[in-house]
Write a protein that holds these residues in place. Structure first.
Motif: not given
Ligand code: NAD
Ligand code: IPM
Ligand code: MN
Length: 357
Positions: A298-304
């Motif tokens: 989910a953190a990668l989703l927010l960032d990328i």
């Protein structure tokens, strides 16, 4: 910001961990004043049960229409143990990757210092390891022609790569290396495979365009050994679909557990964010799966996909604090972990939510 997020839990512990990942996204939306609108879609065994199809058209349309997908896992023991099954949960996952053009699977292998004791690798070898894998995701032996001949007594799977497929994943890896320690290791089996010789040729050809990045080529067998011998020697690694699948499960032990490894699958359209682990039949239904891989996805989703760097760092920071506070799920606990600190899936999720405050 208003965003549409499609939640695709899939099978087994995919259901259990994705529910927690979604809660984290929701808390972030509240804290940062975003509006996240959720929908759900079926994939894998649950989709076969409901529709006969491991990736129903409705799911695919929803994926294409969403701003990002949080995916869990697919798989069921029924198919693992039945080689003759014609319809399989994994076909849904592969079709999703192909149809969405998700050619780059980014798998960060980052060891949280607190988990040094959770790995079977010696702490002095491990401390500070930080690798970013770029696994090609829509080509190779996965997608070539496959079949049987000689009355079924001979089977084949064709591995195929085209120049443009190698070039686009290699460029992504070069660009990532530029933002990191400027080292790129390209992994292949060019001493044997023609696809690997094309792979090496393409990487060699574009390397001069990135003079600030130091490139090395390694064979996949040696890489498997070097990952355990000296994980810190790697910065960015780029490799083909099958090699990347295998090497990243191995590399999960650098991060302590499969339950820690998140990934981003990106390419032409909607990005899909997924733990690298599977549906884990051995622990399904026990409520003990580690949800941190889904939370970090989910953190990668927010960032990328959303460019929400601060929000993404907030999530990673909360995971770090939970680990610093000594909380563990069973897979990352070690002999020194007090039993009161070993949490189940939901309790671990609650701790992350608490540290987000
Ligand atoms: P797996 O990743 O499901 O499990 C491997 C081992 O790691 C198991 O012992 C499992 O309990 C443990 N593990 C995995 N994730 C964990 C977590 N979050 N917390 C704690 N422990 C965790 O791999 P497998 O057992 O080889 O495959 C099971 C099924 O999953 C198969 O049907 C396979 O096809 C499928 N699979 C799907 C994906 C995916 O959907 N991306 C990935 C891998 C495997
Ligand atoms: C993964 C999985 C999948 C793969 C399987 C389930 C098709 O192992 O996402 O790593 O091999 O890509
Ligand atoms: Mn895998």
């Amino acid at each position: 910001m208003k965003k549409n997020i499609l939640i695709v839990p899939g099978d087994g512990i995919g259901q259990e961990v994705t529910a927690v990942g979604k809660k984290v996204l929701d808390r972030i939306a509240g804290k940062f004043g975003h509006e996240f609108v959720y929908d759900e879609a079926l994939i894998g065994h649950v989709a076969i049960e409901a529709t006969g199809n491991p990736l129903p058209d409705e799911s695919l349309q929803k994926m294409k229409a969403s701003d990002a997908v949080l995916f869990g896992a697919v798989g069921h023991p029924r198919y693992d143990n039945d080689p003759s099954a014609k319809v399989r949960p994994e076909q849904g996952l592969l079709k999703m990757r192909k149809e969405l053009g998700l050619y780059a699977n980014i798998r960060p292998i980052k060891l949280f210092d607190e988990l040094l004791g959770a790995s079977s690798i010696k702490p002095e070898i491990l401390k500070g390891a930080d690798i970013m894998f770029f696994r090609e995701l829509t080509g190779d032996i996965y997608f070539g022609e496959k079949g049987r001949k000689n009355n079924g007594d001979t089977a084949y799977d064709l591995a195929e790569y085209s120049r443009y497929e190698v070039e686009r994943i290699a460029r992504k890896a070069f660009e990532a290396a530029r933002t990191r320690r400027k080292k790129l290791c390209s992994v292949d089996k060019a001493n044997v495979l023609e696809t690997s010789r094309l792979w090496r040729e393409v990487v060699q050809k574009i390397a001069p365009e990135y003079p600030d990045v130091e490139v090395e080529h390694q064979f996949v067998d040696a890489t498997a050994m070097l990952l355990i011998k000296d994980p810190r020697r790697f910065d960015v690694v780029v490799t083909a679909n099958l090699f990347g699948d295998i090497l990243t499960d191995e590399a999960s032990q650098i991060a302590g557990s499969m339950g820690m490894l998140a990934s981003a699958s990106v390419g032409d359209g909607t990005g899909v964010y997924e733990p690298i682990h599977g549906s884990a039949h051995d622990i399904t239904g026990k409520g003990i799966a580690n949800p941190l891989a889904s939370i970090l996805s989910a953190a990668l989703l927010l960032d990328i996909s959303f460019g929400m760097k601060a929000e993404s760092e907030k999530v990673i920071g909360a995971v770090d604090k939970v680990l610093k506070a000594g909380f563990r799920t069973g897979d990352i606990a070690d002999t020194h972990t007090p039993s009161g600190k070993v949490l189940n899936t939901d309790a671990m999720g609650e701790q992350v939510l608490k540290f987000l405050e």
